[in-house]
Design an enzyme around this catalytic site. Structure first.
Site: not given
Length: 335
Positions: A29, A54, A68, A132, A158
């Protein structure tokens, strides 16, 4: 912990220097792109604050790139069931236990200096998933059975929208689901996490048994801090700044102006009326004007013009001569 959404290296460094246990670098977000995540990971290295990335979604391509770059803790959003949890873990494991692609030299293995990275990577990577929705919370016991899930994060925003109560974080049904998720996590032996911007609720969750709690976000800290600071000084200006003129005086002045304008309008209206009346009277009793006959002049030639000028000149001379003679006569009579 804290949520970081401002996509700024200085903010990441301030969070680390301050001493938070962990900080989520949000890509779901927030406008964090891959390069910005890399620079924030580099800034936070060497501090005790653990960076948690996230990812935008539960898909292996982005996860591979984040790993990586050297991230060791991944937070997956919107995991609903056991299959999705399994896919999340597989994206962080090298074959045959997963599907993670192999990079020979990158930041994750100090560009080839850590030789046993591929054997030890699985032990060092932490996989967190977000439940969520109401459905996901009910599926926590099954999700927790997947080997490689290290923690479960409850997403209150959510969660409220999934039961038709979007934004109603403090609603009883939403809070009941939050605590139900905590109970299911503790029974399954998995640490539970949550995010809240209110200190009262953060303290309640910690006392209830939530293991990792994000007590605020950098965006909210800056926005509310700026808002409260402005309110404080706006309040002071009411009492310390010079007072403005009374509203009554303003009203009086405005009334006077209105009266003046009305008077002008009335005068102009009367004038217009008089003009109209006068025009009507004229139409009733019109005066007959005699039309003057204009003689049409002929165009003169150049010779004719010269002749006329000469005649005028002689006429003027004659007048002067007669005046002179009359003056002589007057003098003789006096003598």
């Amino acid at each position: 912990g804290i949520w970081s959404c401002l996509t700024n290296n200085t903010i990441a460094e301030i969070i680390s220097v301050t001493g938070f246990d962990w900080s989520v670098i949000d890509m779901e977000h927030s406008p964090n792109d891959i390069q910005e995540v890399l620079t924030q990971l580099q800034v936070m290295e060497g501090y005790n604050t653990e960076p948690v990335v996230r990812v935008p979604w539960n898909e292996p391509v982005m996860v591979k790139r984040i790993l990586d770059m050297g991230a060791q803790t991944i937070l997956y959003p919107f995991v609903q069931n056991q299959q999705e949890a399994k896919a999340a873990v597989e994206a962080t494991r090298y074959p045959p236990r997963g599907i993670r692609g192999v990079m020979s030299a990158a930041r994750m293995n100090r560009y080839g200096h850590i030789e046993n990275y591929y054997k030890e990577a699985e032990k060092e990577i932490c996989v967190l998933i977000q439940c969520e929705t109401k459905e996901a919370i009910k599926n926590i016991p099954e999700i927790a059975k997947i080997d490689g899930i290290d923690g479960i994060f409850i997403g209150p925003s959510d969660l409220s929208s999934s039961i038709g109560k979007i934004g109603q974080f403090e609603d009883k049904e939403v809070q009941d689901l939050i605590y139900e998720g905590l109970d299911l996590c503790s029974k399954s032996g998995k640490p539970a996490g949550i995010l809240t911007g209110k200190q009262e609720y953060a303290k309640k969750y910690i006392k209830a048994g939530y293991t990792f709690v994000a007590v605020n976000s950098d965006t909210n800290l800056f926005a509310r801090g700026a808002e409260n600071l402005l309110k404080e000084f706006k309040w002071l200006t009411k009492y310390w700044m010079p007072k403005k003129k009374n509203k009554k005086l303003k009203k009086k002045k405005s009334l006077k102006r209105k009266k003046k304008v009305e008077k002008k309008r009335k005068k102009s209206f009367r004038k217009i009326k008089k003009r109209k009346i006068f025009k009507r009277l004229k139409k009733k009793n019109p005066k007959k004007k005699k039309k003057k006959k204009i003689k049409k002049l002929k165009r003169l030639t150049f010779g004719e013009k010269i002749q006329l000028r000469f005649e005028e000149y002689i006429r003027k001379l004659k007048i002067k001569f007669y005046i002179f003679l009359e003056k002589l006569k007057i003098k003789k009579t006096k003598k």
